[in-house]
Design a protein around this motif. Structure first.
Motif, PDB file in Angstrom:
ATOM      1  N   GLY A 307       0.795  -1.218   0.000  1.00 41.74           N
ATOM      2  CA  GLY A 307       0.000   0.000   0.000  1.00 41.74           C
ATOM      3  C   GLY A 307       0.826   1.264   0.000  1.00 41.74           C
ATOM      4  O   GLY A 307       0.269   2.368   0.011  1.00 41.74           O
ATOM      5  N   LEU A 308       2.141   1.148  -0.028  1.00 40.97           N
ATOM      6  CA  LEU A 308       3.014   2.316  -0.016  1.00 40.97           C
ATOM      7  C   LEU A 308       3.423   2.753  -1.411  1.00 40.97           C
ATOM      8  O   LEU A 308       4.082   3.782  -1.567  1.00 40.97           O
ATOM      9  CB  LEU A 308       4.269   2.016   0.813  1.00 40.97           C
ATOM     10  CG  LEU A 308       4.005   1.741   2.289  1.00 40.97           C
ATOM     11  CD1 LEU A 308       5.229   1.104   2.941  1.00 40.97           C
ATOM     12  CD2 LEU A 308       3.626   3.017   3.012  1.00 40.97           C
ATOM     13  N   THR A 309       3.073   1.967  -2.406  1.00 44.13           N
ATOM     14  CA  THR A 309       3.448   2.279  -3.777  1.00 44.13           C
ATOM     15  C   THR A 309       2.217   2.213  -4.678  1.00 44.13           C
ATOM     16  O   THR A 309       1.192   1.638  -4.322  1.00 44.13           O
ATOM     17  CB  THR A 309       4.506   1.287  -4.304  1.00 44.13           C
ATOM     18  OG1 THR A 309       3.931  -0.034  -4.373  1.00 44.13           O
ATOM     19  CG2 THR A 309       5.723   1.245  -3.398  1.00 44.13           C
ATOM     20  N   THR A 310       2.362   2.800  -5.838  1.00 45.00           N
ATOM     21  CA  THR A 310       1.355   2.690  -6.882  1.00 45.00           C
ATOM     22  C   THR A 310       2.061   2.253  -8.160  1.00 45.00           C
ATOM     23  O   THR A 310       3.275   2.428  -8.305  1.00 45.00           O
ATOM     24  CB  THR A 310       0.640   4.026  -7.127  1.00 45.00           C
ATOM     25  OG1 THR A 310       1.625   5.030  -7.451  1.00 45.00           O
ATOM     26  CG2 THR A 310      -0.137   4.468  -5.899  1.00 45.00           C
ATOM     27  N   LEU A 311       1.301   1.689  -9.074  1.00 44.54           N
ATOM     28  CA  LEU A 311       1.872   1.251 -10.348  1.00 44.54           C
ATOM     29  C   LEU A 311       1.769   2.375 -11.367  1.00 44.54           C
ATOM     30  O   LEU A 311       0.685   2.925 -11.602  1.00 44.54           O
ATOM     31  CB  LEU A 311       1.139   0.011 -10.861  1.00 44.54           C
ATOM     32  CG  LEU A 311       1.505  -1.313 -10.194  1.00 44.54           C
ATOM     33  CD1 LEU A 311       0.638  -2.435 -10.734  1.00 44.54           C
ATOM     34  CD2 LEU A 311       2.983  -1.645 -10.400  1.00 44.54           C
ATOM     35  N   ARG A 312       2.917   2.719 -11.954  1.00 44.86           N
ATOM     36  CA  ARG A 312       2.958   3.692 -13.036  1.00 44.86           C
ATOM     37  C   ARG A 312       3.758   3.102 -14.172  1.00 44.86           C
ATOM     38  O   ARG A 312       4.916   2.733 -13.992  1.00 44.86           O
ATOM     39  CB  ARG A 312       3.610   5.002 -12.576  1.00 44.86           C
ATOM     40  CG  ARG A 312       2.633   5.996 -11.980  1.00 44.86           C
ATOM     41  CD  ARG A 312       3.328   7.274 -11.599  1.00 44.86           C
ATOM     42  NE  ARG A 312       3.797   7.247 -10.214  1.00 44.86           N
ATOM     43  CZ  ARG A 312       4.717   8.064  -9.730  1.00 44.86           C
ATOM     44  NH1 ARG A 312       5.272   8.958 -10.504  1.00 44.86           N
ATOM     45  NH2 ARG A 312       5.093   7.981  -8.470  1.00 44.86           N
ATOM     46  N   ASP A 313       3.107   2.974 -15.324  1.00 43.91           N
ATOM     47  CA  ASP A 313       3.745   2.350 -16.489  1.00 43.91           C
ATOM     48  C   ASP A 313       4.235   0.941 -16.162  1.00 43.91           C
ATOM     49  O   ASP A 313       5.284   0.500 -16.647  1.00 43.91           O
ATOM     50  CB  ASP A 313       4.916   3.206 -16.996  1.00 43.91           C
ATOM     51  CG  ASP A 313       4.476   4.596 -17.411  1.00 43.91           C
ATOM     52  OD1 ASP A 313       3.350   4.710 -17.938  1.00 43.91           O
ATOM     53  OD2 ASP A 313       5.244   5.556 -17.222  1.00 43.91           O
ATOM     54  N   GLY A 314       3.489   0.235 -15.306  1.00 40.84           N
ATOM     55  CA  GLY A 314       3.809  -1.148 -14.991  1.00 40.84           C
ATOM     56  C   GLY A 314       4.857  -1.328 -13.910  1.00 40.84           C
ATOM     57  O   GLY A 314       5.170  -2.463 -13.547  1.00 40.84           O
ATOM     58  N   SER A 315       5.421  -0.237 -13.394  1.00 44.48           N
ATOM     59  CA  SER A 315       6.459  -0.343 -12.359  1.00 44.48           C
ATOM     60  C   SER A 315       5.987   0.340 -11.079  1.00 44.48           C
ATOM     61  O   SER A 315       5.296   1.363 -11.137  1.00 44.48           O
ATOM     62  CB  SER A 315       7.768   0.313 -12.827  1.00 44.48           C
ATOM     63  OG  SER A 315       8.304  -0.390 -13.922  1.00 44.48           O
ATOM     64  N   PRO A 316       6.353  -0.203  -9.914  1.00 51.79           N
ATOM     65  CA  PRO A 316       5.946   0.436  -8.653  1.00 51.79           C
ATOM     66  C   PRO A 316       6.679   1.748  -8.440  1.00 51.79           C
ATOM     67  O   PRO A 316       7.857   1.886  -8.758  1.00 51.79           O
ATOM     68  CB  PRO A 316       6.325  -0.604  -7.595  1.00 51.79           C
ATOM     69  CG  PRO A 316       7.367  -1.454  -8.236  1.00 51.79           C
ATOM     70  CD  PRO A 316       7.095  -1.453  -9.696  1.00 51.79           C
ATOM     71  N   ARG A 317       5.960   2.721  -7.908  1.00 49.94           N
ATOM     72  CA  ARG A 317       6.526   4.022  -7.545  1.00 49.94           C
ATOM     73  C   ARG A 317       5.992   4.400  -6.170  1.00 49.94           C
ATOM     74  O   ARG A 317       4.836   4.140  -5.855  1.00 49.94           O
ATOM     75  CB  ARG A 317       6.126   5.107  -8.552  1.00 49.94           C
ATOM     76  CG  ARG A 317       6.687   4.903  -9.951  1.00 49.94           C
ATOM     77  CD  ARG A 317       8.159   5.256 -10.010  1.00 49.94           C
ATOM     78  NE  ARG A 317       8.676   5.220 -11.367  1.00 49.94           N
ATOM     79  CZ  ARG A 317       9.199   4.154 -11.942  1.00 49.94           C
ATOM     80  NH1 ARG A 317       9.256   3.013 -11.270  1.00 49.94           N
ATOM     81  NH2 ARG A 317       9.659   4.189 -13.169  1.00 49.94           N
ATOM     82  N   VAL A 318       6.817   5.029  -5.351  1.00 51.99           N
ATOM     83  CA  VAL A 318       6.362   5.513  -4.055  1.00 51.99           C
ATOM     84  C   VAL A 318       5.274   6.554  -4.289  1.00 51.99           C
ATOM     85  O   VAL A 318       5.377   7.395  -5.184  1.00 51.99           O
ATOM     86  CB  VAL A 318       7.531   6.106  -3.258  1.00 51.99           C
ATOM     87  CG1 VAL A 318       7.044   6.759  -1.973  1.00 51.99           C
ATOM     88  CG2 VAL A 318       8.545   5.021  -2.939  1.00 51.99           C
ATOM     89  N   GLN A 319       4.229   6.508  -3.459  1.00 50.10           N
ATOM     90  CA  GLN A 319       3.034   7.309  -3.717  1.00 50.10           C
ATOM     91  C   GLN A 319       3.310   8.801  -3.805  1.00 50.10           C
ATOM     92  O   GLN A 319       2.940   9.454  -4.767  1.00 50.10           O
ATOM     93  CB  GLN A 319       1.987   7.044  -2.633  1.00 50.10           C
ATOM     94  CG  GLN A 319       1.276   5.718  -2.772  1.00 50.10           C
ATOM     95  CD  GLN A 319       0.214   5.548  -1.699  1.00 50.10           C
ATOM     96  OE1 GLN A 319      -0.001   6.415  -0.873  1.00 50.10           O
ATOM     97  NE2 GLN A 319      -0.435   4.398  -1.716  1.00 50.10           N
ATOM     98  N   ASP A 320       3.950   9.383  -2.811  1.00 47.19           N
ATOM     99  CA  ASP A 320       4.174  10.829  -2.817  1.00 47.19           C
ATOM    100  C   ASP A 320       5.323  11.169  -1.871  1.00 47.19           C
ATOM    101  O   ASP A 320       5.950  10.283  -1.268  1.00 47.19           O
ATOM    102  CB  ASP A 320       2.906  11.591  -2.421  1.00 47.19           C
ATOM    103  CG  ASP A 320       2.308  11.102  -1.109  1.00 47.19           C
ATOM    104  OD1 ASP A 320       3.088  10.773  -0.190  1.00 47.19           O
ATOM    105  OD2 ASP A 320       1.070  11.037  -1.005  1.00 47.19           O
ATOM    106  N   ALA A 321       5.599  12.483  -1.750  1.00 45.70           N
ATOM    107  CA  ALA A 321       6.743  12.928  -0.959  1.00 45.70           C
ATOM    108  C   ALA A 321       6.571  12.617   0.527  1.00 45.70           C
ATOM    109  O   ALA A 321       7.551  12.333   1.219  1.00 45.70           O
ATOM    110  CB  ALA A 321       6.949  14.434  -1.160  1.00 45.70           C
TER     111      ALA A 321
END
Length: 524
Positions: A307-321
């Motif tokens: 729940g700490l990441t989101t998928l962007r372009d198929g790869s996990p990214r940390v949600q925000d700053a």
């Protein structure tokens, strides 16, 4: 003031689907339903609503909740399902030795279900222990011969994809439904504000709330609860406190999710992702995280499930700053600086964007290689070109932490002081005063000029007095001195000292770092 309660907002479609499944189960038709979405979207609230609805309809309901703490507890979820009707068997599951093909309690549960339709509700199946996962998959394979339905929730990608998901071999054996929950719309967020304050919120307030919370119902609920307890009203003049409380709530949610993340490999990957996930591809992030006996796909699934990441372009990214800061503040300062240094070195090896590498170097420990200073100076020039003076100052101040030759250090100090004359005049005065007394740098005259330009006549007088007291010292070259005939330079008329202008310091810094000659190719 009691905690606020919000109804299920914008979940009419999902509630209708679950009501239909419960109605068919009363007629003996089995089903498998999976409610999915990122954490906080209300999957478990929807399951609790369905369980209560099924009880009111006279169905037998068995519930369980998988948790990270019990991921390694054999039959942890099965014991919860059976505890209400066979507590003795449930307690023995933890002690009995594993039997090949053993499925404790399954036959008895299905036997009762033939005469009494049963709904099994399992929350957060991404944390299922392996034994319970096998048990539930065996249950699903036998559903066509039983009046049983399985209702589960999950966040993102499960660590091990259950066989009952849509598109797996068991899909055709029973009614199989997957309900993917979306975030709240602006209208749904406005409804939440109305439910809490009993008056419509200001449109500007509602818009900020929807954007800051990303429409996550759990975050919206906690923000509005704290906001109401603080005595605020949903008006435009309270947007500042709203933003502050939202950052606090998001940080608290991130801290809870971090405490649930027990896998050391996933923790290392999450920290690496927080440091450089926006600059490097996920395989390189995994390389930075270090060698672990965990596949890349499993790490990806664990990060999404946290729940700490989101998928962007198929790869996990940390949600925000805010989430990124919570992830990294858990690390010791020295370990964090080391991770940034390793990330910068890896990014430099793969020829990542210069600006991105310079940003990684800011919180990193000293690198000790010339490329670090060159990168920071290029970052300085780029930042100055687009008017980001504070960032430009940060790059050069960080470059001074690297081991430098005295002449190179003096040049960087001069560049830094020339910009600080606009952003931090007192700091610039101290730097220039030191340069006017530094012999052998070739910058005493230029530093004296800038002192006069900034109105610091005291340092300029001291510099001139020092020159007069040292007649044997070789004079420093000054701008405008005649150059050899082979390389004529047009001199610029001297401007009398006057009040500093914003453009003057940047003109002094315009020389920027020395250009690096291109590396000759192997064919030359």
């Amino acid at each position: 003031m009691p905690p606020i309660e919000l109804p299920l907002l914008e979940r009419d479609r999902e509630q209708a689907a679950l009501s239909a499944v419960i109605g068919e189960l009363r007629s003996g038709r089995p089903a498998v339903v999976t409610v999915t979405g990122e954490p906080g979207l209300g999957q478990n609230d929807l399951l609790r609503w369905a369980a209560e609805h099924a009880r009111e309809a006279g169905l037998r309901v068995l519930t369980a909740h998988a948790t990270p703490a019990e991921h390694e507890v054999r039959y942890g979820v099965v014991a919860q399902l059976l505890a209400a009707e066979n507590r003795a068997l449930a307690s023995r599951l933890f002690l009995a030795e594993e039997q090949p093909g053993g499925l404790p309690g399954l036959n008895g549960l299905l036997a009762v279900a033939r005469h009494r339709p049963t709904l099994l509700v399992v929350r957060d199946t991404q944390w299922l222990d392996p034994a319970s996962l096998r048990w539930l998959e065996a249950l699903v394979r036998r559903l066509p011969r039983s009046s049983t339905a399985l209702l589960t929730s999950t966040t993102g990608t499960a660590l091990a994809r259950p066989e009952w998901n849509v598109g797996t071999p068991l899909t055709g054996l029973a009614t199989t439904i997957e309900l993917a929950l979306p975030p709240l719309t602006s209208s749904g967020t406005a409804t939440a504000v109305l439910e809490v304050f009993e008056v419509p919120g200001d449109p500007a307030f509602t818009e900020v709330l929807a954007e800051a919370t990303r429409g996550i119902p759990a975050v919206v609920h906690d923000v509005l609860d704290r906001f109401a307890r603080a005595g605020h009203r949903p008006s435009a003049d309270h947007i500042g406190p709203l933003r502050t409380l939202t950052a606090e709530v998001i940080g608290d949610h991130a801290a809870r999710a971090l405490s649930d993340l027990r896998d050391p490999a996933a923790v290392d990957a999450l920290r690496a992702l927080a440091v450089c996930g926006d600059l490097l591809d996920f395989p390189l992030v995994c390389t930075l995280a270090g060698p672990h006996a965990v596949s890349e796909s499993r790490l990806r699934a664990a990060l999404v499930a946290s729940g700490l990441t989101t998928l962007r372009d198929g790869s996990p990214r940390v949600q925000d700053a805010v989430v990124r800061a919570r992830i990294l503040e858990e690390m010791p300062a020295a370990a964090r600086a080391e991770l940034y240094a390793c990330a910068a070195a890896l990014a430099q090896r793969v020829a990542a964007d210069d600006q991105g590498i310079a940003d990684l170097l800011l919180p990193a420990r000293p690198i000790g290689d010339p490329w670090a200073v060159d990168t920071l100076r290029r970052g300085f020039t780029s930042a100055l070109r687009v008017g980001r003076r504070d960032q430009a100052v940060a790059y050069l101040a960080r470059a001074l932490d690297e081991p430098l030759r005295p002449v190179e250090r003096a040049r960087i100090e001069f560049q830094l002081a020339s910009v600080e004359m606009v952003t931090a005049p007192a700091a610039a005065e101290r730097r220039l005063s030191g340069l006017t007394r530094a012999p052998g740098s070739g910058l005493r005259a230029r530093a004296t000029d800038l002192c006069l330009l900034g109105g610091d006549t005291r340092s300029a007088r001291h510099a001139l007095a020092g020159t007069i007291d040292s007649p044997s010292a070789a004079p420093e070259p000054r701008r405008g001195t005649a150059a050899p005939r082979t390389c004529p330079v047009r001199s610029t008329p001297t401007t009398p000292p006057g009040p500093p202008s914003p453009s003057a310091p940047e003109a002094a810094a315009g020389a920027g770092p020395a250009r690096i000659p291109p590396t000759p190719s192997a064919t030359n």
